[in-house]
Scaffold this motif. Sequence first.
Motif, PDB file in Angstrom:
ATOM      1  N   LEU B  72     -49.022  80.897 -52.590  1.00  0.00           N
ATOM      2  CA  LEU B  72     -49.725  81.243 -51.354  1.00  0.00           C
ATOM      3  C   LEU B  72     -49.900  80.035 -50.421  1.00  0.00           C
ATOM      4  O   LEU B  72     -49.320  78.970 -50.655  1.00  0.00           O
ATOM      5  CB  LEU B  72     -51.094  81.848 -51.689  1.00  0.00           C
ATOM      6  N   GLY B  73     -50.694  80.224 -49.369  1.00  0.00           N
ATOM      7  CA  GLY B  73     -50.899  79.146 -48.397  1.00  0.00           C
ATOM      8  C   GLY B  73     -51.592  77.927 -48.968  1.00  0.00           C
ATOM      9  O   GLY B  73     -51.114  76.797 -48.807  1.00  0.00           O
ATOM     10  N   PRO B  74     -52.728  78.091 -49.650  1.00  0.00           N
ATOM     11  CA  PRO B  74     -53.420  76.911 -50.175  1.00  0.00           C
ATOM     12  C   PRO B  74     -52.590  76.124 -51.194  1.00  0.00           C
ATOM     13  O   PRO B  74     -52.632  74.894 -51.211  1.00  0.00           O
ATOM     14  CB  PRO B  74     -54.681  77.503 -50.810  1.00  0.00           C
ATOM     15  N   ASP B 108     -57.637  91.096 -45.993  1.00  0.00           N
ATOM     16  CA  ASP B 108     -58.053  89.695 -45.886  1.00  0.00           C
ATOM     17  C   ASP B 108     -58.665  89.159 -47.196  1.00  0.00           C
ATOM     18  O   ASP B 108     -59.820  88.712 -47.219  1.00  0.00           O
ATOM     19  CB  ASP B 108     -59.058  89.519 -44.734  1.00  0.00           C
ATOM     20  N   PRO B 110     -59.492  86.660 -50.427  1.00  0.00           N
ATOM     21  CA  PRO B 110     -59.958  85.268 -50.328  1.00  0.00           C
ATOM     22  C   PRO B 110     -58.846  84.239 -50.134  1.00  0.00           C
ATOM     23  O   PRO B 110     -59.009  83.291 -49.371  1.00  0.00           O
ATOM     24  CB  PRO B 110     -60.665  85.047 -51.675  1.00  0.00           C
ATOM     25  N   LEU B 111     -57.721  84.431 -50.804  1.00  0.00           N
ATOM     26  CA  LEU B 111     -56.662  83.416 -50.727  1.00  0.00           C
ATOM     27  C   LEU B 111     -55.719  83.629 -49.539  1.00  0.00           C
ATOM     28  O   LEU B 111     -54.751  82.881 -49.382  1.00  0.00           O
ATOM     29  CB  LEU B 111     -55.861  83.389 -52.033  1.00  0.00           C
ATOM     30  N   ALA B 112     -55.975  84.618 -48.711  1.00  0.00           N
ATOM     31  CA  ALA B 112     -55.104  84.840 -47.552  1.00  0.00           C
ATOM     32  C   ALA B 112     -55.291  83.720 -46.524  1.00  0.00           C
ATOM     33  O   ALA B 112     -56.401  83.220 -46.324  1.00  0.00           O
ATOM     34  CB  ALA B 112     -55.410  86.191 -46.918  1.00  0.00           C
ATOM     35  N   SER B 113     -54.203  83.345 -45.900  1.00  0.00           N
ATOM     36  CA  SER B 113     -54.236  82.344 -44.835  1.00  0.00           C
ATOM     37  C   SER B 113     -52.959  82.498 -44.037  1.00  0.00           C
ATOM     38  O   SER B 113     -52.088  83.287 -44.396  1.00  0.00           O
ATOM     39  CB  SER B 113     -54.322  80.928 -45.419  1.00  0.00           C
TER      40      SER B 113
END
Lengths: 509, 509
Positions: B72-74, B108, B110-113
């Motif tokens: 993911l993003g993070p 949305d 928590p880990l979405a970005s």
Amino acid sequence: MSGAEAVLRTAVSSGIDTCFANPGTTELAIVTALGRVRELRPVLGLFEGVCAGAADGYARMTGRPALGLYHLGPGFANSLANQHNARRALTSMVNLIGDHATWHLGSDPPLASDIDAVAGWAGHVLRITDADEAAATMAAAIAKATSGAGRVTSVVLPADCAESETTQPVASAALGTRAPVPPARIEKIAVAMRRPKAAVVSGGAHLSEVSVRALGRIREATGCAVWSTRTARVEMGRSLPAVEELPYFPEPARRRLDGLEVCVLAGTAEPITFFGYEGQPSNLLPDTCERVVLAEPDDDVEAALVGLADALDAGGSSWTEPDPLEVAAGALNPESLGRSLALSLPEGCIVVYEALTSGLPFRVDALAARPFTLLNILGGAIGGGLPTAVGAATGCPDRPVVALQADGSAMYTIQALWTAAHEDLDLTVVLCNNRKYRILETELERAGIDEPGPAVRSLIDLSDPDLDFVALAAGLGVPGVRVTEAEALTTELERSYATPGPRLIDAIL
Amino acid sequence: MSGAEAVLRTAVSSGIDTCFANPGTTELAIVTALGRVRELRPVLGLFEGVCAGAADGYARMTGRPALGLYHLGPGFANSLANQHNARRALTSMVNLIGDHATWHLGSDPPLASDIDAVAGWAGHVLRITDADEAAATMAAAIAKATSGAGRVTSVVLPADCAESETTQPVASAALGTRAPVPPARIEKIAVAMRRPKAAVVSGGAHLSEVSVRALGRIREATGCAVWSTRTARVEMGRSLPAVEELPYFPEPARRRLDGLEVCVLAGTAEPITFFGYEGQPSNLLPDTCERVVLAEPDDDVEAALVGLADALDAGGSSWTEPDPLEVAAGALNPESLGRSLALSLPEGCIVVYEALTSGLPFRVDALAARPFTLLNILGGAIGGGLPTAVGAATGCPDRPVVALQADGSAMYTIQALWTAAHEDLDLTVVLCNNRKYRILETELERAGIDEPGPAVRSLIDLSDPDLDFVALAAGLGVPGVRVTEAEALTTELERSYATPGPRLIDAIL
């Protein structure tokens, strides 16, 4: 004074007192200004993810906005995972990011990058283009960072603007406030709550003691269920009404909410699954359940919950403390670890939780522990635990801090231990050492893959070689000890609480 | 097959054989596909910056594009600093980033970005929106990654697209090539080179043995000066003509270029200062010096340099090997460390350089060492050294790899040592331990601040507590030893080269 000093003095005059920093050459003027602005305490992190997580923990525990100092785009990029966690936690955080001198950027030096893009990923961005703008821009950033429950905000300060002199006065930010919830909405919801099969789901930035007691009163007055989504900061323990967090996996979470007719949302969006699972909807509430918003995450959730309890004519909470927990004994496993920790926690301590699989039994036992503050990693970005614990311990030197920390996630920001030693923080790390990414193993099992082949195993197994966390801690200046039995864990926990400074307990599961 | 398997098989059929990975739950279908695609070797990193740096080192040393797998993003954000370094090094690198299932993103979680934004900071981004696009999109990404000298390219693969079945065939990327330099340009430059006070400044992705020899021939034929800017990969050593890198600080660099009338640029932009220094221009070349571009960084620099040597009717290089270096003795300092290392290097080894201040004397002595390959960290983002060394050792198991590594920068990605142990890589880490951010101290001295106060000192001092790198290495499964004398360093270096597997030498300066 220099533009850098104007920025820092504006921070001070807006209530900021600590700067979690990992500066470089482009921040030299800021570093030297830190030497002149004595009201700001610089705290060095050896990796930027430590600074961002520490700023997050600091701000959550002190209620003051936290300041971080970063070196250009790549340095700031190293902090992004914990910026993401802070954004999701609605933490008031200001990032000061140095940039190349404005006249140097055109030559595209090696460290140049699109800072505004990478900072924009984390939150709002303001850029100073002249030393005379420094104070006003910083004040605007702090105001933005304190809006609602809190925001991540970044200020980009080019080296020449930091160095240049300015005669503009130091500014003070107009700090933001949370919006009150209209009484009419509360009254209306009080009526809705009279229906059977109602629940209040709370969450967001902070479940304060006042909020938890109000939730207890609401539950007693209506017989409703009370849950929380994962919340950035939660006050909990035996003398407070139990507000359980909804389970992580969708099946048990859905069972808790099954048959609900009305769900009041207080400071949280409606509960959803953490990941998307094929064949399961994202939303955890039944489709037929009516959603009623008491308070948005940025609203004054605490006052809204108290208002709702009052509107329900709820009496004072008559919460009965749970029976004492039985002591655990024998080989450590998640259950005996959680029990030993819950029984040992000193009143008023802070627990930072990043132990998704190994820590679950603690979450249950924690309801019977002496009252304490729980900090969760809200964005789910791994590596938040140790840095957040460092920040909490920096902000609350009188409260013992415990990091309940998984082994896999500890390795993303293990450098945090050095800052704990450097600052002599009263931090106890309980390292849940199961030598694997257990969450991935669990997810594989859920997907029906019980015996993954060697290639898959090689991506979830941390035992070749074993990580020696006692050696890692020693390398970073933190004393450590290894335990394999529940009794030894209890002994070491009590020893650590009684001893100033940081300590790591490598709990072999 | 699944979309994930189509992506991986397309990678294999395009020449990719290794995947540096730190996956999470959204990458489960990719992880299980890795179990089926035996031609791809998964290499686990405990932190994403390790994966990106390793992919960079691997690609630079093998000439094959490298694959990284991120959560993911993070998770991808954790790799950004080394993505930046790879972008500046013009490395062929493909990042595979898992995303939430497309139908889950709307809630949305928590880990979405904004993954596209964070991946876009690093390079080109493509997104798969259906399993049937998986192979073609991956092929397009690999084609993009191999265009010119090389590019950082990312593919975002949502979990549902990774899981879904596709009947579309596996694709093979059309690999990019470097553009040839027109002969007419070379002829014209050969004429310009006849002028007095000419120089060739080379740089970019690779100064190959052929390029270095061509530079030697050009120098002999014309009497011109020959320099390099910081170059991603350089072949060097006593049997090759000396091509010195321009000094880091602007004053000595400018002295080297003083009075030049014509500067031929081969694979590099014109030399600039690393940072902007007040009162000094960014450009290092005299204003009056004519700039002539022989080859852009993406062009076929090697052929252009050979073409230029031929156009100058240059003979075969008559390079005379330098006199042997005298052995260093006594207490370690940057000079004796550099000398001992240069004298010990086995022929054909690879040295990864991230020791800006402590390593400078080595850079000079290295010209008299047995021939070896030098890898530089091109983007200047700290924490590239150990991961790049891990990647180089993964890609070149028959060549000893030495990481000449500063202490401060080692701490950004120290987790790389675990992968070195896990993969039993033949890696020797020479840890230059001066217990401070010496570069910041130097910059403060340059700015006239010789005695910084305690707040400033606290941001450059790493001695409270001292970092124990032998303990850190042990914690990560790598044997280590501490040395304080040049003779002991030599002994330990030779022992390490003779012993398979990784080893860390903590060199106390």
